[in-house]
Design a protein around this motif. Structure first.
Motif, PDB file in Angstrom:
ATOM      1  N   ILE A   1      23.008  21.637 -13.918  1.00 50.36           N
ATOM      2  CA  ILE A   1      23.797  20.826 -12.864  1.00 50.36           C
ATOM      3  C   ILE A   1      23.240  22.093 -11.781  1.00 50.36           C
ATOM      4  CG2 ILE A   1      26.441  21.655 -12.023  1.00 50.36           C
ATOM      5  CD1 ILE A   1      27.309  20.180 -14.887  1.00 50.36           C
ATOM      6  N   ASP A   2      23.203  23.940 -12.223  1.00 48.69           N
ATOM      7  CA  ASP A   2      23.690  24.499 -11.730  1.00 48.69           C
ATOM      8  C   ASP A   2      21.229  24.884 -11.043  1.00 48.69           C
ATOM      9  OD1 ASP A   2      26.153  26.371 -11.830  1.00 48.69           O
ATOM     10  OD2 ASP A   2      25.053  27.311 -13.031  1.00 48.69           O
ATOM     11  N   VAL A   3      20.962  24.308 -11.804  1.00 45.98           N
ATOM     12  CA  VAL A   3      19.524  24.588 -11.275  1.00 45.98           C
ATOM     13  C   VAL A   3      19.349  22.977 -10.748  1.00 45.98           C
ATOM     14  CG1 VAL A   3      16.737  23.898 -12.203  1.00 45.98           C
ATOM     15  CG2 VAL A   3      18.671  25.711 -13.449  1.00 45.98           C
TER      16      VAL A   3
ATOM     17  N   ARG B   1       9.222  13.972 -12.609  1.00 39.38           N
ATOM     18  CA  ARG B   1      10.671  13.667 -12.027  1.00 39.38           C
ATOM     19  C   ARG B   1      11.620  13.073 -13.200  1.00 39.38           C
ATOM     20  NH1 ARG B   1       8.337  11.340  -7.130  1.00 39.38           N
ATOM     21  NH2 ARG B   1       8.622   9.130  -8.000  1.00 39.38           N
ATOM     22  N   LEU B   2      11.311  14.177 -14.148  1.00 40.99           N
ATOM     23  CA  LEU B   2      11.669  14.347 -15.831  1.00 40.99           C
ATOM     24  C   LEU B   2      12.057  15.909 -16.156  1.00 40.99           C
ATOM     25  CD1 LEU B   2      12.536  12.060 -18.190  1.00 40.99           C
ATOM     26  CD2 LEU B   2      10.265  12.696 -18.524  1.00 40.99           C
ATOM     27  N   ILE B   3      13.703  15.915 -16.623  1.00 41.29           N
ATOM     28  CA  ILE B   3      14.109  16.311 -17.447  1.00 41.29           C
ATOM     29  C   ILE B   3      14.532  16.099 -18.272  1.00 41.29           C
ATOM     30  CG2 ILE B   3      15.967  18.034 -17.993  1.00 41.29           C
ATOM     31  CD1 ILE B   3      15.606  19.279 -15.065  1.00 41.29           C
ATOM     32  N   VAL B   4      14.603  16.700 -19.555  1.00 38.06           N
ATOM     33  CA  VAL B   4      15.242  15.981 -21.294  1.00 38.06           C
ATOM     34  C   VAL B   4      16.022  16.736 -21.600  1.00 38.06           C
ATOM     35  CG1 VAL B   4      14.325  14.548 -23.007  1.00 38.06           C
ATOM     36  CG2 VAL B   4      13.169  14.800 -21.226  1.00 38.06           C
TER      37      VAL B   4
ATOM     38  N   ARG C   1       8.896  19.699 -16.683  1.00 33.77           N
ATOM     39  CA  ARG C   1       7.813  20.791 -16.366  1.00 33.77           C
ATOM     40  C   ARG C   1       8.121  21.366 -14.989  1.00 33.77           C
ATOM     41  NH1 ARG C   1       2.746  15.549 -17.110  1.00 33.77           N
ATOM     42  NH2 ARG C   1       3.142  15.156 -19.399  1.00 33.77           N
ATOM     43  N   HIS C   2       9.002  21.387 -13.857  1.00 35.29           N
ATOM     44  CA  HIS C   2       9.023  22.003 -12.639  1.00 35.29           C
ATOM     45  C   HIS C   2      10.277  22.768 -13.443  1.00 35.29           C
ATOM     46  CE1 HIS C   2       5.260  19.292 -11.491  1.00 35.29           C
ATOM     47  NE2 HIS C   2       6.771  18.632 -11.674  1.00 35.29           N
ATOM     48  N   LEU C   3      10.791  23.084 -11.989  1.00 39.11           N
ATOM     49  CA  LEU C   3      11.638  24.380 -11.980  1.00 39.11           C
ATOM     50  C   LEU C   3      11.762  25.600 -13.099  1.00 39.11           C
ATOM     51  CD1 LEU C   3      14.015  21.135 -11.841  1.00 39.11           C
ATOM     52  CD2 LEU C   3      13.132  22.161  -9.837  1.00 39.11           C
ATOM     53  N   SER C   4      10.602  26.155 -13.565  1.00 44.39           N
ATOM     54  CA  SER C   4       9.800  26.465 -14.683  1.00 44.39           C
ATOM     55  C   SER C   4      11.532  28.330 -14.303  1.00 44.39           C
ATOM     56  CB  SER C   4       9.109  26.737 -14.667  1.00 44.39           C
ATOM     57  OG  SER C   4       8.094  27.337 -13.993  1.00 44.39           O
ATOM     58  N   SER C   5      10.983  29.003 -13.258  1.00 47.67           N
ATOM     59  CA  SER C   5      11.557  29.873 -12.465  1.00 47.67           C
ATOM     60  C   SER C   5      12.842  29.902 -12.387  1.00 47.67           C
ATOM     61  CB  SER C   5      10.919  30.100 -11.162  1.00 47.67           C
ATOM     62  OG  SER C   5      11.266  29.650  -9.933  1.00 47.67           O
ATOM     63  N   GLU C   6      13.324  28.713 -11.813  1.00 44.54           N
ATOM     64  CA  GLU C   6      14.718  28.508 -11.638  1.00 44.54           C
ATOM     65  C   GLU C   6      15.984  28.626 -12.762  1.00 44.54           C
ATOM     66  OE1 GLU C   6      18.635  29.322 -10.260  1.00 44.54           O
ATOM     67  OE2 GLU C   6      16.040  29.711  -9.264  1.00 44.54           O
TER      68      GLU C   6
END
Length: 468
Positions: free
Chosen positions: A183-185, A301-304, A324-329
């Motif tokens: 929710i935050d990310v 555009r996928l998060i599981v 696959r993305h948003l790794s740093s956050e």
């Protein structure tokens, strides 16, 4: 009290759990009572903070305790008839009723109750402790141990273009903690999220508490998703993230056909929406499995998200995310949460995957779930014919029943509690007042002696609660 020498056949958190049950029973429960903090209990019982957290998580799930931000954990009052009046928060009343002694609890959906790997996990942990002495174990691995992350990445890889790496997997203490991070990310606070309905009440309550505007897309009575409404909502609402199940949607127990899956994937891509895929029950489909939705959508555009709890039970409460993305956050948020997870237990779960024991366990669980569902269906037909309609579930450990007559389902809930039976009214699975004529009942128990009596009581409660 030192729990390390207590009942060697137990996990440490199980000993903590028993200690907490006794502690709760000793205190006066006329009003909520504040319980010791994680650090206090860790010092008192000489176990890790993560072990205390696991025990508290189990107690909270059972409705014996609840948490208050920055204040700690509290025990629910149980004297007299607390929280069981016809007013107040329905979920709180359900939790309170479920923890009363001698109640037949039909409100849950706990597939792992039918098969357990406690002994296997304990054996693996003992082997691993000899291989990884405590002084060689890393103090903190905020995103989970590499072995488990690699095992999950391998399991979710389905093709060269649909592959995952260990550093794209993040393991947290439990599903709630993982969802709070997401929710935050994703910056969901104040945004609009499209969610299939009915939806798990844990997810709905977390979204509500975070200030997310939830738009619900109800499953139709014939077990199909209204794709025209879906397309209209994507077009007319400011939706950037859609939350859908990977294979089977629970508690409704239905699954999209292959053409419907392809249409959903096309619409998500057309409108540039992210898919937040709930894979909590993805491994527990009875029959031949359809391709998971994640294997059809744009992987960019996928998060599981999922957890081990539905397949392995309370001994494996960890939740996890693949992105696959948003790794740093994601790394930053997991680091800030400072999850103190047992590295030995994570490695033991990884070995279950690597050795094939997890797949063997899944086959057993699925077979027993399907058997139980068939037996429950026969009982429902015999005891509730003319009162409810339902579709055979395709996964999980529960049935989604709809009353044939217009009833006050809260009154049904009250009548059932008076008969020492707990059901889950359908309104709990919606934030918008949907599913008022539905109820979830579990079938995950072995030969319960009071089940027929409980179903007869449900038939009578439905009859007595009809709205003229």
């Amino acid at each position: 009290m030192n729990l390390r020498g207590e009942r060697q056949a137990d996990f440490a958190y199980q000993a903590v759990y028993r200690y907490m049950i006794n502690l709760i029973n000793e205190v006066s429960l006329e009003t909520p009572v504040r319980l010791p903090s994680l650090r206090q209990l860790s010092t008192r019982l000489s176990v890790s903070i993560s072990t205390i957290q696991y025990a508290y998580s189990l107690l909270e799930k059972e409705g014996r305790v609840y948490s208050v931000a920055k204040s700690g954990y509290f025990a629910w009052p149980v004297a007299g008839n607390p929280l069981l009046a016809s007013t107040g928060d329905l979920l709180e009343r359900l939790y309170a009723a479920a923890r009363r002694p001698r109640m037949v609890v039909l409100s849950g959906d706990e597939p792992a109750l039918l098969a357990t790997l406690d002994g296997t996990l304990l054996m693996l942990e003992r082997q691993l402790i000899r291989r990884y002495p405590r002084h060689l174990q890393p103090w903190s691995q905020p995103c989970g141990v590499w072995e488990l992350r690699a095992a999950l990445a391998a399991r979710y890889t389905s093709s060269p273009s649909r592959c995952w790496q260990a550093d794209e997997v993040y393991v947290g203490a439990d599903l709630q903690g993982v969802l709070e991070i997401l929710i935050d990310v994703l910056g969901l606070k104040g945004t609009t999220l499209l969610v299939e309905s009915p939806c798990d009440w844990l997810i709905l309550r977390l979204l509500q508490a975070a200030g997310v505007r939830v738009v619900e897309l109800p499953w139709q009575a014939d077990g199909r998703l209204d794709l025209k409404t879906f397309e209209r909502l994507l077009r007319d609402e400011p939706v950037h993230v859609v939350l859908l199940s990977s294979v089977v949607s629970l508690p409704s127990g239905v699954a999209l056909s292959m053409p419907e899956r392809l249409q959903v994937a096309h619409l998500l891509d057309q409108h540039g929406c992210w898919l937040l895929e709930n894979d909590t029950f993805g491994e527990l489909v009875f029959g031949p499995r359809l391709p998971a939705l994640r294997n059809l959508v744009n992987p960019e555009r996928l998060i599981v998200f999922s957890s081990f709890e539905k397949t392995l039970g309370a001994e494996a409460p960890f939740g996890y995310v693949l992105s696959r993305h948003l790794s740093s956050e994601l790394q930053r948020q997991f680091l800030l949460r400072s999850f103190r997870l047992s590295s030995i237990r994570q490695r033991a779960i990884a070995r279950l995957y690597q050795s094939g024991r997890f797949d063997q366990h899944l086959r057993t669980v699925r077979h027993r779930l399907q058997e139980q569902a068939e037996v429950m269906s026969q009982r429902l037909d015999a005891r509730l014919e003319g009162h409810v309609s339902y579709r055979m579930p395709a996964a999980g450990a529960s049935f989604w029943l709809q009353s044939l007559a217009l009833v006050d389902m809260r009154q049904v809930f009250q009548r059932m509690v008076a008969q020492q039976v707990v059901i889950a009214p359908g309104e709990l699975f919606s934030l918008g007042g949907l599913h008022q004529q539905h109820v979830r009942v579990s079938h995950a128990f072995n030969g319960h002696p009071n089940l027929d009596v409980a179903l007869d009581a449900l038939a009578d409660a439905l009859l007595q609660s009809q709205v003229n």
